[in-house]
Write a protein that holds these residues in place. Structure first.
Motif, PDB file in Angstrom:
ATOM      1  N   VAL A 293       1.670   0.218   7.981  1.00  0.00           N
ATOM      2  CA  VAL A 293       3.029   0.356   8.521  1.00  0.00           C
ATOM      3  C   VAL A 293       2.971   1.110   9.849  1.00  0.00           C
ATOM      4  O   VAL A 293       3.641   0.734  10.823  1.00  0.00           O
TER       5      VAL A 293
ATOM      6  N   ALA B 125       1.886  -1.253  12.390  1.00  0.00           N
ATOM      7  CA  ALA B 125       2.980  -2.150  12.780  1.00  0.00           C
ATOM      8  C   ALA B 125       3.945  -1.446  13.732  1.00  0.00           C
ATOM      9  O   ALA B 125       4.391  -2.033  14.725  1.00  0.00           O
TER      10      ALA B 125
ATOM     11  N   LEU C 196       6.898  -5.993   9.920  1.00  0.00           N
ATOM     12  CA  LEU C 196       5.554  -6.432   9.536  1.00  0.00           C
ATOM     13  C   LEU C 196       5.310  -7.882   9.956  1.00  0.00           C
ATOM     14  O   LEU C 196       4.270  -8.211  10.528  1.00  0.00           O
TER      15      LEU C 196
END
Lengths: 330, 330
Positions: free
Chosen positions: A78, A81, A124
Motif C-alpha cells: 500500500v 502504491a 491499487l
C-alpha cells in the motif's frame, strides 16, 4: 584416490554429526511452540512412522505480511502504491479532482482512509496496471531497493523475521516445499521472495490483476490491465491453494483472521497437520496489535485457536531474536 | 569402513561413466532434431559458458493434448465430459429437451458438433462443476482407470509418447523444472500428471472453473462452480505462465496453433531458447493431421516455424518409438 575417499567420508560424517547436534531453530526460544514444530517435522518425515508424509505432499504455506515481514503500521504494498500515485501524478491530471487520489496528493490521509476498501482498491488498480510485466517488476524492484521501513530505518526486505527464515530453511531441509499464500499482489511479492526467502516465483500465490498477451513494437509482452483478476485473501486463500498448488498443505502459518480459512482448510485434512499464527505481542522489538488493529486483525482466529489446536506463536516469548539486524539476543 | 568408502566410490564412478555413455533419448532418431535438443541442454547447463542458465530459471513448458498424450480423434477430456453427461442424465431431466445435451444423449453427434464451441463449453461446465474438489478428482481418476483409447485399446494414460517421457526425464536430470501448460482443465490433468509424467500438481497450468471455499457438513471444502474462471489456451497460455510460474520458459513444446503464443513468448526471450512443435505425420503408428484437422490444428505455426527458428518434430522421422507398448522399434 584413497585420500580423496577418506576426505569425502570425513566430510559426510562431519556434516551429519554437525546437523544432529545443531539447534535448527536458534532464534526460537525453548518451549512448547518450538517443541511442537520440531516434533511435527520429525513425525511427518519419519519413514515407516504412522504420520509419515512423502516429500511431494509436504506442502507448507506461509502468509507474507505480518507473518514473514513487517506489516505495521501499513502494508508495504500500500505504501508502494501511495508513492506511485505521487510519482505518476504528472501523467494523471485527472487525479487532481478525483478521490481518493486528490486527497492522497494533498497529504489528507483522513480522507484517503474514509474512502475505505473501494478507494484503496482504486489506488491499487491504477498503480498496478497500464504497464508490461517487465516494467512492473522493475518498478517494484527499484522501489524496494530505495525505500525504508518507518520505524527500523531498514529496507523492507531486511524487516523480515529471522525465526521464520530459519523455519523456512528447516522445512526445506526436511523435504518440504515452501509456498507463500498471501493477500498481497502475486507479482509484487515475486520481486522479492526469491532473494529474501529462497522462495521461487512459482511458489508464490497472491492476488492479481488481469493480464493480456500482446505484441508491442514487434515483441510479445504481457500487459497488466486495470481490472482485478483474483483476491487471494480470507476464503480466497484455499481457492488460491487449490488452483496454484493443487494439494492441501500439511502446515500453514499466518498471523491474522485473513489467514483463518487457509489454516482451517489445512488442519481439517487427514493425518498430521499444523496450523500456526504469529501473535504480535512485542511493542519493544516490533509491534503489539491484534483484535482492534487496522492491519493484520487477529480476533476470531485467536478465539478459535484452542478448540482447533492451532498454535499461537507469542512473538515476545517464542522468538529470541526478531530481526537479523538486532544487535544481540534477548 | 575402508571397504565401504571404496564401494561408495566405485558406485559413484560407475554411475557417472554409465551416464556419459548412455543414449539419453533412446526413442529419438539420430538427426538434426535430437542434436538440437541435446545441444541446447548442454549449452544452457554449461557453467561459465555464454549460454549458461541457472537451474532456477530452467523452465520448460509442455502442452498436454497431442504433445504428451494422444488427442486424436477427440480430446480425452471431451470424451470424459460426454460420458459424464450420460452418467448424470438421470439427475438432470432437463437435459432431455436442452441442446446439446439432448442430442448427445440420443447419440446425434452431428447436432452436438453443430452446437460449436458454445455447446461444448456448456457440456464441459455442467460436467465439471457442482461437486467438491475431492469428488471431482475421484471421478476423473476412476474414469481414467477404466476407459480406453478407441484405436489403441489402452488406457489414455498409456497412450503417452515415449520420446516425450524420455525428454522430461532428461530435462529434469539437467536441473530443468518441467511444467504442463495446456488448454485442458487444470484439475482434470492433475489427476494423472504425477504418476504418468512425474509432474507434480503445482507444476500443472490449465483452464479452470471458479471454485468456492465452503463449510459443508462441518468440513471445509472447495466447491466447483458452473462458471469459467480462465481459459489457458492460445494467448491465454503466456498469461497462465505469468500467473502460475512467474518466469518466461527457456524451452516450450507444443503441437498446434494453440501453442503458438506460448512458443512465441518463450523464444522471444533473451539468451538461448528452444521452441518445438510435434507434427503428427504418422498414420501408421499414431495419426497424421495438421492444418485442416478438427483437433490440434497446426497451420500458422507450421508456416512461421522457419522464420522463428522453431523446430518441427516430425513424428514419423524423429521418433523411433511412439508408445511404450509398441512391440519393437522401427
Amino acid at each position: 584416490m584413497k585420500r580423496i575417499t577418506i576426505v569425502l567420508l570425513i566430510v559426510i560424517l562431519f556434516s551429519t554429526a554437525a546437523m544432529a547436534g545443531r539447534d535448527v531453530l536458534p532464534s526460537w526460544a525453548e518451549g512448547p511452540t518450538k517443541t511442537a514444530i520440531i516434533q511435527f517435522v520429525q513425525d511427518v518425515t519419519k519413514e515407516g512412522g504412522p504420520d509419515y508424509v512423502r516429500p511431494e505432499e509436504r506442502i507448507a504455506t506461509f502468509d507474507n505480511d505480518g507473518t514473514l515481514w513487517v506489516e505495521y503500521p501499513m502494508y508495504t504494498q500500500v505504501l508502494f502504491a501511495f508513492d506511485r500515485v505521487k510519482e505518476l501524478a504528472p501523467q494523471h491530471p485527472e487525479w487532481k479532482t478525483k478521490q481518493p487520489f486528490k486527497a492522497l496528493l494533498e497529504g489528507d490521509m483522513k480522507t484517503v482512509g474514509a474512502s475505505g476498501m473501494k478507494g484503496l482498491m482504486d489506488i491499487l488498480i491504477e498503480t498496478h496496471s497500464g504497464m508490461t510485466a517487465a516494467e512492473f517488476e522493475k518498478t517494484v524492484t527499484n522501489w524496494l531497493a530505495t525505500h525504508k521501513q518507518s520505524r527500523f530505518k531498514r529496507l523492507y526486505t531486511e524487516c523480515v523475521y529471522k525465526p521464520q527464515l530459519e523455519l523456512l530453511t528447516y522445512l526445506r531441509a526436511n523435504g518440504f516445499k515452501t509456498f507463500i499464500v498471501s493477500g498481497g499482489g502475486i507479482q509484487f511479492m515475486r520481486a522479492m521472495t526469491e532473494k529474501t526467502y529462497g522462495i521461487e516465483p512459482e511458489q508464490v500465490v497472491g492476488s492479481s490483476v488481469v493480464s493480456e498477451f500482446q505484441i508491442k513494437d514487434g515483441e510479445p509482452v504481457l500487459v497488466r490491465m486495470p481490472k482485478i483478476d483474483f483476491v487471494n485473501d480470507k476464503a480466497g486463500k484455499p481457492v488460491g491453494i487449490y488452483e496454484h498448488i493443487g494439494r492441501r498443505p500439511i502446515l500453514a502459518f499466518g498471523n491474522s483472521d485473513s489467514d483463518m480459512q487457509m489454516i482451517e482448510y489445512t488442519t481439517a485434512g487427514e493425518g498430521r497437520r499444523l496450523g500456526l499464527f504469529v501473535h504480535h505481542t512485542d511493542a519493544d522489538r516490533e509491534y503489539a496489535y491484534d483484535w482492534d488493529s487496522h492491519v493484520g486483525t487477529l480476533d476470531k482466529a485467536l478465539d478459535r485457536a484452542d478448540t482447533n489446536g492451532w498454535i499461537i506463536v507469542d512473538m515476545k516469548k517464542d522468538w529470541k531474536t526478531v530481526f537479523s539486524f538486532e544487535k544481540s539476543n534477548k
